[in-house]
Design a protein around this motif. Structure first.
Motif, short mmCIF file in Angstrom:
data_model
loop_
_atom_site.label_atom_id
_atom_site.label_comp_id
_atom_site.label_asym_id
_atom_site.label_seq_id
_atom_site.Cartn_x
_atom_site.Cartn_y
_atom_site.Cartn_z
N ARG A 146 8.31 -3.69 6.19
CA ARG A 146 7.53 -2.56 5.69
C ARG A 146 6.43 -2.25 6.70
NH1 ARG A 146 9.37 -5.48 1.44
NH2 ARG A 146 9.67 -4.51 -0.59
N ARG A 150 5.72 -7.16 -7.06
CA ARG A 150 5.57 -7.68 -5.70
C ARG A 150 4.11 -7.57 -5.29
NH1 ARG A 150 5.68 -5.79 -0.36
NH2 ARG A 150 6.50 -7.29 1.13
N TYR A 192 7.13 7.32 -0.02
CA TYR A 192 7.83 6.13 -0.52
C TYR A 192 9.34 6.30 -0.56
CZ TYR A 192 3.34 4.02 -1.42
OH TYR A 192 2.09 3.48 -1.26
FE1 HDE Z 1 1.20 2.64 0.09
N1 HDE Z 1 2.88 2.60 1.22
N2 HDE Z 1 0.64 4.37 0.98
N3 HDE Z 1 -0.59 2.62 -0.93
N4 HDE Z 1 1.69 0.93 -0.79
C1 HDE Z 1 3.82 1.65 1.19
O1 HDE Z 1 6.14 2.03 1.07
C2 HDE Z 1 1.43 5.16 1.69
C3 HDE Z 1 -1.58 3.55 -0.84
C4 HDE Z 1 1.04 0.29 -1.81
O2 HDE Z 1 5.49 -4.19 -2.44
C5 HDE Z 1 5.05 2.01 1.97
O3 HDE Z 1 7.94 0.79 0.51
C6 HDE Z 1 0.76 6.37 2.04
C7 HDE Z 1 -2.52 3.40 -1.93
C8 HDE Z 1 1.71 -0.94 -2.13
O4 HDE Z 1 7.03 -2.90 -1.57
C9 HDE Z 1 4.74 3.43 2.46
C10 HDE Z 1 -0.51 6.25 1.52
C11 HDE Z 1 -2.05 2.33 -2.65
C12 HDE Z 1 2.80 -1.01 -1.28
C13 HDE Z 1 3.35 3.67 1.91
C14 HDE Z 1 -0.57 4.99 0.84
C15 HDE Z 1 -0.86 1.86 -2.02
C16 HDE Z 1 2.77 0.17 -0.46
C17 HDE Z 1 5.46 0.99 2.99
C18 HDE Z 1 -1.67 7.20 1.64
C19 HDE Z 1 -2.68 1.72 -3.91
C20 HDE Z 1 3.82 -2.12 -1.18
C21 HDE Z 1 6.65 0.26 2.42
C22 HDE Z 1 -1.58 8.36 0.96
C23 HDE Z 1 -2.71 2.61 -5.04
C24 HDE Z 1 4.97 -1.92 -2.11
C25 HDE Z 1 7.01 1.01 1.24
C26 HDE Z 1 5.91 -3.10 -2.04
C27 HDE Z 1 3.73 0.49 0.51
C28 HDE Z 1 2.72 4.83 2.08
C29 HDE Z 1 -1.74 4.51 0.20
C30 HDE Z 1 -0.15 0.73 -2.51
C31 HDE Z 1 4.85 3.66 3.94
C32 HDE Z 1 1.33 7.52 2.85
C33 HDE Z 1 -3.75 4.26 -2.21
C34 HDE Z 1 1.30 -1.95 -3.19
O5 HDE Z 1 5.62 4.37 1.91
#
Ligand code: HDE
Length: 705
Positions: A86, A126, A376
């Protein structure tokens, strides 16, 4: 006999070891061969294998032959074992469990999962760190991901949250920048899993909207003791939509039944060396021991009228709604009770997506959430390599599902029959249902197309101040020290100054402390603020970890240091009392084989002293005879065991015999009430009672970590 070890308290599993039938081959290699009980080894095509140790060669010392299809298949598959990690949240650990609805939300939402009290729905969670790569250590100072997939009867609901309720940025378009900045610097490829470097603080110091989040990541929330002791937050404002298509705003919070707990930074650094998998092991051990971690799902519900009157914009992901302003209502419980059978198949391949919402739960216009709803899905194709990632068992819904999507790489579920489109005349295939299907909330939207941040997002400091001032003195001190540590790793002086300039808008005392500890000779002017920091926000005690302690040692771990002649009755008494509390007990001894206790019984050790430093435990007991202590005073690791437990403010129970080790470690036996003499078994209750405080923070001033 193993003194003191009772029931299922041990993290260690009993593994039965079979004697395998071995045959000696030519050249001395040892073959295990199939017998009646073991399955036959085959190729992936099902062909039986005769020899898995030697490639097909010309003679025994000659070149290998291309026709060795077994060798080629085995190596081909191995060469392709990795999938892209990731891009963020690469290091993670998951577990299965269930969500149980404890309160109906039918009034607010038609989401099926919130209709029937007592109903259990399967779930997978996770946890993760954000910045480090897959092989990095668990106790990085970082945000923790808290991603929950609930397999509801109306499709998967993914609540992809963090253990911190706010975020660094206000618009998804900035995400690649904040992540590039925190990841290893591109020219040198370090530092790994750390924010303590120039690029990160350069970006932050140029991004005032990140200041609230910075307070959280510099607090002990970013170095949790375990996944089990963290809160989880959906962060964004979502909507609940009921049968009448009425919308209520909602924020989701997971509250750990085990209580909140973090470690101290000096401890985190040492844990990373002693056990880089500390958080993984903790979750594994707890679940395997039947001590299932549990969270309560709480909702903060509010309407448009509240949103209009609240101090901040409810669409701004750098702001939270204090619990004292809107009380979180418990609506369900999440219990994790089963580890995956296979890490790769489940934890690595699980695909969380913010856009996975069932009918009755909907999005708000939070610009981060809107951007995430694109990211995502997109990222799963890169990572899992096929549009058919929903065919993987961990990602597939557990309710009936039917659609006309077909083909593509690795398609494992293909529609039967003639109709692969609709409408059709064959009377085949699924049809949409305007009543049961997902209907987006019909929010009225109008405006000009533009790239503009709303004015209502402009106050970057007030909630940062509110967070900082709501902490206890100990927690505030940890924030100041964390900032000092991080900025001390920043080589560019102007970046340090820019950060102190921001801190002045948050709290002058904090800014002064950090500037002094950084050795700044002159205080920089306060940063120019779009909106002056407010002083009138009520403090929020709910934001502090220490003000909300569990007052229990349940789920925690006691490390008992033993040596030859340790008091067997005391060891047994400690085990009984701590296990009755719901805690785990592990033994550390000079040798892992164990020691002979005072009554001639044998105590098997979980760790030898070099492998079981006190940072791995929440409290320690030194149950040593004079002879045992004399042996251990010679060991630097035993002296560190005691000195670290003391400086990390842990409770230390000790026998008279352990006095020599305490002295050698530079710890006075009567230094404070955190040192509890264990003269006789009756002292155990008092020791356990003390341990329920988890740490003696009053000591911290004295030890000045
Ligand atoms: Fe994520 N984030 N994120 N994030 N995020 C990913 O998706 C993204 C944000 C969070 O255990 C990615 O499958 C953008 C906030 C968790 O598999 C990706 C933005 C919060 C996990 C992605 C954010 C999160 C991810 C990478 C800004 C808390 C792990 C792998 C707008 C509310 C999930 C994947 C797991 C994972 C994009 C901001 C939480 C790249 C564009 C805010 C817990 O899609």
């Amino acid at each position: 006999m193993k003194a003191g070890r009772k029931g299922a308290s041990s993290a260690r599993e009993s593994v039965s070891v079979h004697d395998q039938k071995l045959e000696r081959g030519q050249g001395g290699d040892m073959h295990q061969v199939a017998d009646g009980d073991t399955p036959l080894l085959t190729t992936a095509q099902g062909g039986p294998v005769a020899d898995d140790l030697n490639t097909l060669k010309v003679g025994s010392r000659g070149p290998a032959l291309m026709e060795d299809f077994h060798f080629r298949e085995k190596i081909f598959h191995f060469d392709h074992e990795r999938i892209p990690e990731r891009v963020v949240h690469a290091r993670g650990y998951g577990a299965h469990g269930y969500f149980e609805t404890t309160r109906s939300l039918a009034e607010y939402t038609r989401a099926d999962i919130f209709q029937r009290v007592g109903e259990k729905t399967p779930a997978f969670v996770r946890f993760s760190t954000v910045a480090g790569s897959k092989g990095s250590f668990d106790l990085a100072r970082d945000v923790r991901g808290f991603a929950v997939k609930i397999y509801t009867q109306e499709g998967n609901w993914d609540l992809v949250g963090n253990n911190i309720p706010v975020f660094f940025i206000q618009d998804a378009i900035r995400f690649p920048d904040v992540i590039h900045a925190v990841k290893p610097e591109p020219d040198r490829a370090f530092p790994q899993a750390q924010s303590a470097h120039d690029n990160f603080w350069d970006f932050i110091s140029l991004t005032p909207e990140s200041m609230h989040m910075v307070m959280w990541v510099m607090s002990d929330r970013a170095i949790p003791r375990s996944f089990r002791f963290m809160e989880g937050f959906g962060v964004h404002t979502f909507r609940l939509v009921n049968e009448k298509d009425e919308s209520t705003f909602v924020k989701f919070i997971w509250k750990p039944k085990q209580g909140l707990q973090s470690v101290v930074w000096n401890e985190a650094v040492k844990i990373n060396g002693a056990d880089p998998d500390f958080h993984r092991r903790d979750l594994w051990s707890a679940i395997k021991a039947g001590d299932y971690p549990e969270w309560e799902l709480c909702v903060q519900l509010f309407d448009q009228e509240f949103a209009d009157s609240f101090d901040f914009d409810v669409l701004d992901p750098t702001k939270l709604i204090p619990e004292e302003v809107i009380e979180p209502i418990p609506v369900g419980r999440l219990v994790l009770d089963r580890m995956p059978d296979n890490f790769f198949a489940e934890t690595e391949q699980v695909a969380f997506m913010t856009q996975n919402v069932p009918p009755g739960i909907d999005f708000s216009n939070d610009p981060l959430l809107q951007g995430r709803n694109f990211s995502y899905l997109d990222t799963q194709l890169k990572r899992l390599g096929s549009t058919n990632f929903t065919h993987l068992p961990i990602n597939a819904p557990k309710c009936p599902f039917h659609h006309f999507q077909q083909d593509g790489h690795m398609a494992m579920r293909n529609p039967v029959g003639r109709a692969n489109y609709q409408p059709n005349s064959w009377g085949e295939g699924p049809r949409p249902d305007p009543r049961r299907g997902f209907r987006s909330f019909a929010a009225a939207e109008e405006g000009q197309k533009q790239r503009l941040r709303p004015e209502s997002f402009a106050d970057h400091y007030s909630q940062a101040r509110q967070f900082y001032r709501s902490q206890t003195a100990v927690e505030q001190d940890h924030i100041a020290r964390a900032l000092t540590f991080e900025l001390s790793k920043v080589e560019t002086v102007v970046i340090r100054e820019r950060m102190v300039a921001h801190l002045r808008n948050i709290d002058e005392g904090l800014a002064g402390q950090v500037a002094e500890k950084l050795g700044m000779r002159q205080m920089p002017a306060a940063a120019e603020a779009a909106v002056a920091t407010r002083d009138d926000l009520e403090l929020s005690p709910a934001l502090s970890i220490l003000r909300n302690g569990p007052d229990s040692f349940a789920g925690r771990k006691l490390g008992v240091l033993v040596g030859p002649g340790s008091d067997a009755a005391l060891v047994n008494g400690l085990c009984e009392a701590f296990e009755a509390e719901g805690a785990m007990v592990e033994f550390i001894a000079p040798a892992v084989g164990g020691i002979e206790a005072s009554d001639g019984s044998w105590i098997e050790a979980d760790h030898m002293i070099d492998g079981g430093p006190s940072v791995l435990f929440d409290a320690v007991a030194l149950v040593l005879s004079k002879e045992g202590a004399a042996l251990l005073t010679e060991e630097a690791t035993a002296r560190d065991f005691v000195a670290d437990a003391f400086s990390h403010c842990k409770f230390i129970g000790f026998t008279e015999g352990a006095g020599a080790l305490l002295a050698k470690a530079g710890v006075e036996a009567d230094a404070d009430e955190g040192l509890v003499p264990l003269g006789e078994a009756s002292a155990i209750e008092g020791f356990l009672k003390a341990c329920r405080q988890l740490r003696l923070w009053a000591r911290e001033e004295a030890v000045k970590l």
